[in-house]
Design a protein around this motif. Sequence first.
Motif, PDB file in Angstrom:
ATOM      1  N   LEU A 167       0.874  -1.241   0.022  1.00 52.08           N
ATOM      2  CA  LEU A 167       0.013   0.125   0.035  1.00 52.08           C
ATOM      3  C   LEU A 167       0.866   1.215  -0.155  1.00 52.08           C
ATOM      4  O   LEU A 167       0.525   2.559  -0.328  1.00 52.08           O
ATOM      5  N   LEU A 168       2.130   1.031   0.303  1.00 53.04           N
ATOM      6  CA  LEU A 168       3.043   2.122   0.445  1.00 53.04           C
ATOM      7  C   LEU A 168       3.736   2.596  -0.876  1.00 53.04           C
ATOM      8  O   LEU A 168       4.050   1.630  -1.753  1.00 53.04           O
ATOM      9  N   GLN A 169       3.829   3.688  -1.401  1.00 54.12           N
ATOM     10  CA  GLN A 169       4.381   4.117  -2.553  1.00 54.12           C
ATOM     11  C   GLN A 169       5.831   3.713  -2.516  1.00 54.12           C
ATOM     12  O   GLN A 169       6.715   4.112  -1.684  1.00 54.12           O
ATOM     13  N   GLY A 170       6.351   3.195  -3.742  1.00 59.18           N
ATOM     14  CA  GLY A 170       7.800   3.129  -3.900  1.00 59.18           C
ATOM     15  C   GLY A 170       8.356   1.769  -3.136  1.00 59.18           C
ATOM     16  O   GLY A 170       7.380   0.767  -2.865  1.00 59.18           O
ATOM     17  N   ASP A 171       9.700   1.415  -3.339  1.00 55.49           N
ATOM     18  CA  ASP A 171       9.993   0.181  -2.677  1.00 55.49           C
ATOM     19  C   ASP A 171      10.846   0.502  -1.385  1.00 55.49           C
ATOM     20  O   ASP A 171      11.413  -0.496  -0.947  1.00 55.49           O
ATOM     21  N   HIS A 172      10.872   1.423  -0.678  1.00 56.61           N
ATOM     22  CA  HIS A 172      11.332   1.875   0.570  1.00 56.61           C
ATOM     23  C   HIS A 172      10.684   2.744   1.408  1.00 56.61           C
ATOM     24  O   HIS A 172       9.824   3.599   0.930  1.00 56.61           O
ATOM     25  N   SER A 173      10.558   2.356   2.852  1.00 56.97           N
ATOM     26  CA  SER A 173       9.976   3.183   3.462  1.00 56.97           C
ATOM     27  C   SER A 173      10.754   3.349   4.959  1.00 56.97           C
ATOM     28  O   SER A 173      11.154   2.149   5.592  1.00 56.97           O
ATOM     29  N   GLU A 174      11.023   4.468   5.545  1.00 55.62           N
ATOM     30  CA  GLU A 174      11.602   4.694   6.569  1.00 55.62           C
ATOM     31  C   GLU A 174      13.121   4.271   6.580  1.00 55.62           C
ATOM     32  O   GLU A 174      13.713   3.649   7.484  1.00 55.62           O
ATOM     33  N   GLY A 175      13.626   4.461   5.398  1.00 54.48           N
ATOM     34  CA  GLY A 175      15.029   4.102   5.100  1.00 54.48           C
ATOM     35  C   GLY A 175      15.125   2.424   4.835  1.00 54.48           C
ATOM     36  O   GLY A 175      16.358   2.184   4.912  1.00 54.48           O
ATOM     37  N   TYR A 189      10.653 -16.893  -5.876  1.00 51.91           N
ATOM     38  CA  TYR A 189       9.659 -16.082  -5.059  1.00 51.91           C
ATOM     39  C   TYR A 189       9.087 -15.247  -6.160  1.00 51.91           C
ATOM     40  O   TYR A 189       9.786 -14.996  -7.092  1.00 51.91           O
ATOM     41  N   ILE A 190       7.954 -14.510  -5.532  1.00 46.86           N
ATOM     42  CA  ILE A 190       7.422 -13.518  -6.177  1.00 46.86           C
ATOM     43  C   ILE A 190       7.295 -12.278  -5.184  1.00 46.86           C
ATOM     44  O   ILE A 190       6.948 -12.537  -3.985  1.00 46.86           O
ATOM     45  N   CYS A 191       7.780 -11.141  -5.280  1.00 46.72           N
ATOM     46  CA  CYS A 191       7.762 -10.188  -4.355  1.00 46.72           C
ATOM     47  C   CYS A 191       7.170  -8.744  -5.224  1.00 46.72           C
ATOM     48  O   CYS A 191       7.582  -8.398  -6.304  1.00 46.72           O
ATOM     49  N   VAL A 192       6.349  -8.118  -4.551  1.00 44.71           N
ATOM     50  CA  VAL A 192       5.661  -6.865  -5.086  1.00 44.71           C
ATOM     51  C   VAL A 192       5.947  -5.561  -4.102  1.00 44.71           C
ATOM     52  O   VAL A 192       5.880  -5.883  -2.743  1.00 44.71           O
ATOM     53  N   ALA A 193       6.473  -4.471  -4.732  1.00 35.92           N
ATOM     54  CA  ALA A 193       6.683  -3.323  -3.823  1.00 35.92           C
ATOM     55  C   ALA A 193       5.460  -2.369  -3.766  1.00 35.92           C
ATOM     56  O   ALA A 193       5.195  -2.102  -2.561  1.00 35.92           O
ATOM     57  N   HIS A 194       4.623  -2.456  -4.749  1.00 31.07           N
ATOM     58  CA  HIS A 194       3.602  -1.360  -4.682  1.00 31.07           C
ATOM     59  C   HIS A 194       2.347  -2.008  -5.540  1.00 31.07           C
ATOM     60  O   HIS A 194       2.732  -2.449  -6.819  1.00 31.07           O
TER      61      HIS A 194
END
Length: 339
Positions: free
Chosen positions: A133-141, A273-278
């Motif tokens: 739900l968070l934009q981008g592929d990083h949150s709080e570093g 694996y499958i990984c989704v950022a956003h």
Amino acid sequence: MEIRMDFLNWLDHDTSMKILGCLQDPADLVRVSSVSRSWRHFVIANGLCKQLCLRMFPHFLRVDCVIEPSCGNEASEVGCSKFVEWETLKREHKAYAFLAQGCLLFPFKECILDAISASSTDDYPVESIRNTLLQGDHSEGRPSYWSSKGQRDAEVPETLVYKLVADFCFITEINIQPFQADFQQGSPIYSATSVRFFMGHPKCPMGDPLGEPLDDTAHDKFIWTYSSPEFPMAQENSLQNFKLPEPVVCIGGILQIELLGRVQRQETDGLFYICVAHVQVKGRPLSPAFGAEMLGPSGKFVLKSLSWDPTSFLPDDDDDTYHGEHVHGGVDMEQIANM
């Protein structure tokens, strides 16, 4: 002396229906019904707004009936059968006119409310579906993404299920960003091979959608009323756009993303694996103007007209097109609201 003539009084019923049936914009039918009492009666009695809405958006063929809870429809069902029938026709005329205009004019925005479940999660809650739900592929570093559990078979699919912001959402596109693991050697991208979308409603009333998302399959909890074609997904670290062939009215507010095929094996364990950022879902929420009450597994539902305030649903300044065609402005919403 100027001679004025009402052509509806001179033409037979079928010819009048063919002429008015050529109108393709619900706003035009609203204007027609405002010309005179006889024209208004003709439009309402023949359900022209309902017919046009159903031609434009066949998803609404599953409407069982239309109610206005604020008006106490139950009480109005008592009395002369002709009066009851006319009140029903007027209610449907107003509701379907507003509904069709809403699908064209309500603001275009993000439509995901919350994450419900993922078919699997590798490291919960660090790699929870809620990270998508968070934009981008990083949150709080830190890297922010959902990851499936690893599989030896690259063909094992995964599913992500989301609750949308309204029971009715007019969905046009879905955007997905695969996750690139910069902290692993070679910075691999854990995309799927392809993706498919399902929309529908819960089989039973849901609890708090803002509770903790679960690892679970959704097949026994939801009824899917729409399934998309399969779209290829690129192994790229970008927000990839998947535009639906035709806009879809999601009735029930549930979206499932099915991720098909795995392309990236993790070096440390040799598993896929499958990984989704956003994830983004773009469309037009039709609430609070409308609500739905599902009628069991039949897929039929009660359409609830909840609000006629047109000022809450004016389009964004730069959002005045639909499939490249100009549509009429908010004044038509006011005409409908005041009918």
